[in-house]
Design a protein around this motif. Structure first.
Motif, PDB file in Angstrom:
ATOM      1  N   ARG A 260     -78.110  32.960  39.568  1.00 14.99           N
ATOM      2  CA  ARG A 260     -78.062  32.841  38.521  1.00 14.99           C
ATOM      3  C   ARG A 260     -78.473  31.877  37.606  1.00 14.99           C
ATOM      4  NH1 ARG A 260     -76.303  36.348  34.629  1.00 14.99           N
ATOM      5  NH2 ARG A 260     -75.468  35.683  32.469  1.00 14.99           N
ATOM      6  N   CYS A 291     -87.227  42.652  39.272  1.00 12.16           N
ATOM      7  CA  CYS A 291     -86.018  41.990  38.853  1.00 12.16           C
ATOM      8  C   CYS A 291     -86.212  41.099  37.927  1.00 12.16           C
ATOM      9  CB  CYS A 291     -86.035  41.178  40.372  1.00 12.16           C
ATOM     10  SG  CYS A 291     -85.516  42.283  41.847  1.00 12.16           S
ATOM     11  N   THR A 292     -86.593  41.637  36.705  1.00  8.00           N
ATOM     12  CA  THR A 292     -86.898  40.720  35.655  1.00  8.00           C
ATOM     13  C   THR A 292     -85.678  40.156  35.082  1.00  8.00           C
ATOM     14  OG1 THR A 292     -87.103  42.595  34.257  1.00  8.00           O
ATOM     15  CG2 THR A 292     -89.174  41.471  35.183  1.00  8.00           C
ATOM     16  N   PHE A 294     -83.094  39.416  36.540  1.00  6.58           N
ATOM     17  CA  PHE A 294     -82.378  38.605  37.486  1.00  6.58           C
ATOM     18  C   PHE A 294     -82.977  37.265  37.778  1.00  6.58           C
ATOM     19  CE2 PHE A 294     -80.697  42.475  38.313  1.00  6.58           C
ATOM     20  CZ  PHE A 294     -79.424  42.454  38.694  1.00  6.58           C
ATOM     21  N   GLY A 295     -83.817  36.970  36.852  1.00  2.00           N
ATOM     22  CA  GLY A 295     -84.608  35.583  36.722  1.00  2.00           C
ATOM     23  C   GLY A 295     -83.396  34.608  36.429  1.00  2.00           C
ATOM     24  N   ARG A 311     -89.566  34.118  41.496  1.00  2.00           N
ATOM     25  CA  ARG A 311     -89.384  35.616  41.876  1.00  2.00           C
ATOM     26  C   ARG A 311     -88.322  35.973  43.225  1.00  2.00           C
ATOM     27  NH1 ARG A 311     -90.527  40.696  42.139  1.00  2.00           N
ATOM     28  NH2 ARG A 311     -91.406  41.885  43.826  1.00  2.00           N
ATOM     29  N   ALA A 314     -84.768  35.738  41.941  1.00  2.00           N
ATOM     30  CA  ALA A 314     -84.415  36.932  41.208  1.00  2.00           C
ATOM     31  C   ALA A 314     -84.037  38.015  42.165  1.00  2.00           C
ATOM     32  CB  ALA A 314     -85.460  37.193  40.122  1.00  2.00           C
ATOM     33  N   GLN A 315     -84.861  38.046  43.131  1.00  5.43           N
ATOM     34  CA  GLN A 315     -84.610  39.103  44.188  1.00  5.43           C
ATOM     35  C   GLN A 315     -83.386  39.080  44.944  1.00  5.43           C
ATOM     36  OE1 GLN A 315     -88.353  38.554  46.340  1.00  5.43           O
ATOM     37  NE2 GLN A 315     -89.178  40.523  45.517  1.00  5.43           N
ATOM     38  N   HIS A 317     -80.949  37.219  43.926  1.00  2.62           N
ATOM     39  CA  HIS A 317     -79.806  37.421  42.944  1.00  2.62           C
ATOM     40  C   HIS A 317     -79.415  38.777  42.595  1.00  2.62           C
ATOM     41  CE1 HIS A 317     -78.637  36.508  38.315  1.00  2.62           C
ATOM     42  NE2 HIS A 317     -77.646  36.906  38.900  1.00  2.62           N
ATOM     43  N   LYS A 318     -80.254  39.759  42.568  1.00  2.00           N
ATOM     44  CA  LYS A 318     -80.070  41.008  42.770  1.00  2.00           C
ATOM     45  C   LYS A 318     -79.324  41.646  43.899  1.00  2.00           C
ATOM     46  CE  LYS A 318     -81.790  45.658  40.932  1.00  2.00           C
ATOM     47  NZ  LYS A 318     -82.751  46.388  40.495  1.00  2.00           N
TER      48      LYS A 318
END
Length: 665
Positions: A260, A291-292, A294-295, A311, A314-315, A317-318
């Protein structure tokens, strides 16, 4: 305190066994008398300066700068010593040298034309500062703090007065010889480090060393080598303690927070946590997902990552967020006593209509792409997810650096501390609506107040240190996660941690986390007095000191509450919170003349602090000043010393009465 004449034969007989043991350390009248004289002298020195910091959240540069500057205490001393004899720019240069001696020396050597003259002037100035900061300690204590290679020389300089004509030449020769033998740089560094060390006698960290910022491991390295400190565990510290103990829910939360805030280096470089399995899984599973949502939350202008890496984060993170929700469901189902069934949320998703349905209402979702969630069994981990969890478990529990830092947290930490009429704890004291202490059920027994914090501390240690066959081990391990986000956790004390709602639901009403009653009732003097009575905090001027909830100074919120009886010193060390607080943290300094609260502006960088002499802009607020200077005898340490003196006087009387024989070695 009893005098020699008031000590009776009966008193000595009652304590005879203890006095016999004490006689091994002080075997003669002479040694016992000398120690009494020494301790009596210590009682009449000014109390050492205490430094309070909270919610560091991995911001190691700001932390180290505040530590080096002692929240402005060093600058204050330099101003007092050289008030009319140095220009402001010269005082600023001297302060920067004291804060960052190695780096500043290099800049001086690159620019100074008359380097030898600079050495002479600077060494004399540093000796004056060092004499000042060492004046409130015994020679013995100062001697123990000295660097071994320069111990004798520094002692000579500290305890010789340049005002005496016969001594000035002696001091001049010492300084010139240091320069002639090319030891000036090393000697300056040693003096500056000594000044830093002696300015602060003890350091109190009121929790939350970890998460959000880039360098919690750097902060822990600094603390593990610090001369005198204690830690009151915060919820983020407990989260990492849970991860180190093997709680996979805690691990998932640690990873999620790292993604995060874009702090992968703390995990990979700091603790050697292998993120490759999670990265590979996330790239494959969320290849078609932007995954916008979760940036990472970070300043794009200073981000060390390119678009491709952002990116990937973010991936990841999700991916870890979904894994976390599933892992937490396992604990919630296993521990119905936690009463957290309302945090089972995945089964409320209507995947067909892409809405969240709960309590007869439908909520719009910001994202409804869950390729690893089976609608018929939403909390089941896939085989790949289970394998990732196993690898992460191995990585966390076998990290040598993490193990070292956890030992430090356990050795110097606890849930609360009472020190010099101050009650320190990170977050909350669970209360009922009427202000009474709330009873919290743990394994069928109810605890409140001091007993609650002590029981929680026992369970944290059980989770980490107990053998697997310990009956409480399994529960304690799960309870570590509860302490992170449970409603009755004294480290959290909110209705819920709305992680899922903040990520996935549009309606901001669902994001609200209702704080426990403590956070509103602590404004009342009677509530603070009741809590301090519960912990046995005594003294005419007693206080509660907390962190945890950032004080929003930008909105006019004040850190001083309950007419000065409570101080909240979380003002936003974490850069992520600074837009909300409007400042960059509070620190509290408690010296022999009283309390000073220091409000800091955001720290630019260590480089600018060195090159341009940029200090943290700070505003000092006098919280409470004493009419008379506080001495060691007025502190907890002083009370301990008085007991020691009393015992030594009994030993002295026993020697003189012949009840205990002097020993000769």
């Amino acid at each position: 305190m009893k005098t020699y004449k008031q000590i009776t034969d009966e008193m000595i007989q009652r304590d005879c066994r203890y006095l016999e043991l004490l006689s091994h350390s002080f075997p003669t009248i002479a040694t016992a008398s000398t120690e009494i004289i020494n301790l009596e002298a210590i009682l009449n020195l000014p109390k050492g300066t205490e430094h309070f910091l909270a919610d560091l959240h991995g911001e190691y540069e700001a932390f180290q700068h505040v530590l080096r500057t002692a929240s402005g205490a060093i600058k204050r001393k330099v101003n007092e010593i050289f008030e009319n004899t140095l220009r402001e720019t010269e005082k600023k240069e001297l302060c920067t040298l004291i804060y960052y001696p190695e780096q500043k020396l290099q800049l001086v050597k690159d620019s100074e034309e008359y380097l030898e003259d600079w050495y002479v002037i600077t060494l004399n100035q540093l000796v004056k500062v060092c004499q000042n900061v060492s004046s409130k300690y015994t020679r013995s204590k100062v001697r123990k703090a000295l660097p071994e290679e320069f111990s004798y020389i520094i002692q000579e300089l500290l305890h010789e007065s340049s005002m005496e004509p016969n001594k000035q030449a002696y001091i001049n020769v010492i300084i010139s010889t240091i320069i002639d033998t090319n030891r000036a740089d090393d000697f300056i560094v040693a003096l500056c480090n000594l000044i830093q060390r002696l300015t602060i006698d003890s350091l109190h960290i009121l929790g939350d060393i970890f998460d959000r910022g880039p360098g919690p491991h750097v902060i822990m390295d600094t603390l593990c080598n610090y001369h005198n400190f204690d830690i009151q565990w915060g919820n983020h510290d407990i989260l990492w303690m849970g991860a180190a103990a093997g709680n996979v829910c805690s691990m998932a939360n640690v990873l999620r927070l790292a993604m995060r805030y874009g702090n992968l280096s703390a995990l990979e470089d700091g603790y050697g946590i292998n993120l490759l399995p999670l990265a590979t899984f996330a790239m494959d599973t969320y290849a078609s997902d932007p995954c916008t949502l979760f940036g990472p939350r970070m300043d794009e202008t200073t981000s060390p990552y390119n678009d491709k890496t952002l990116r990937l984060i973010a991936q990841m993170h999700k991916a870890i967020s979904v894994i976390q929700f599933k892992l937490e469901a396992e604990i919630i189902r296993r521990r119905p006593e936690f009463k957290m069934e309302n945090r089972l949320l995945l089964h409320h998703i209507d995947f067909g209509r892409k809405v969240f349905v709960a309590d007869g209402r439908e909520y719009e979702m910001r994202d409804c792409y869950f390729p690893t969630v089976d609608p018929s069994d939403p909390y089941r981990l896939t085989d790949e997810e289970r394998e990732i969890v196993a690898k992460l478990h191995n990585s966390f529990t076998h990290s040598e650096k993490l193990r070292k830092h956890m030992k430090c947290l356990f050795r110097y930490g606890c849930m609360y501390n009472v020190c010099n009429s101050n009650l320190l704890f990170h977050a909350s004291m669970p209360l009922n609506a009427d202000g009474t202490l709330k009873e919290v059920d743990i394994l069928g027994k109810k605890y409140k107040g001091k007993a609650l914090l002590e029981r929680v501390g026992q369970l944290i240690r059980t989770a980490y240190f107990a053998d697997n066959d310990n009956k409480e081990k399994s529960f304690a391990l799960d309870y570590l996660w509860y302490l992170w986000c449970g409603p009755d956790s004294p480290a959290f004390d909110k209705s819920k941690m709305a992680t899922f709602e903040r990520y996935f639901l549009v309606d901001k009403e669902t994001h609200k986390e209702v704080k426990g009653y403590y956070y509103s009732l602590r404004d009342r003097e009677d509530i603070c007095d009741m809590i301090m009575d519960e912990f046995g905090v005594e003294g005419e001027h007693r206080h509660i000191i907390n962190g945890h909830v950032p004080v929003k100074a930008v909105k006019g919120e004040k850190p001083i509450k309950a007419n000065g009886k409570l101080m909240v010193i979380d003002g936003g060390f974490s850069k992520a919170y600074q837009p909300e607080t409007g400042i960059a943290g509070y620190t509290l300094v408690y010296h022999s003349r009283g309390f000073q609260l220091v409000q800091h502006e955001p720290f630019t960088s260590t480089q600018k602090a060195i090159e341009e002499g940029q200090d943290i802009k700070s505003t000092t607020q006098i919280v409470e000043m004493s009419s008379k200077r506080m001495m060691v005898k007025d502190t907890d340490k002083g009370r301990e010393l008085m007991i020691q003196i009393e015992d030594l006087k009994k030993l002295l009387a026993a020697y003189r009465m012949g009840l205990i024989k002097e020993k000769s070695f």
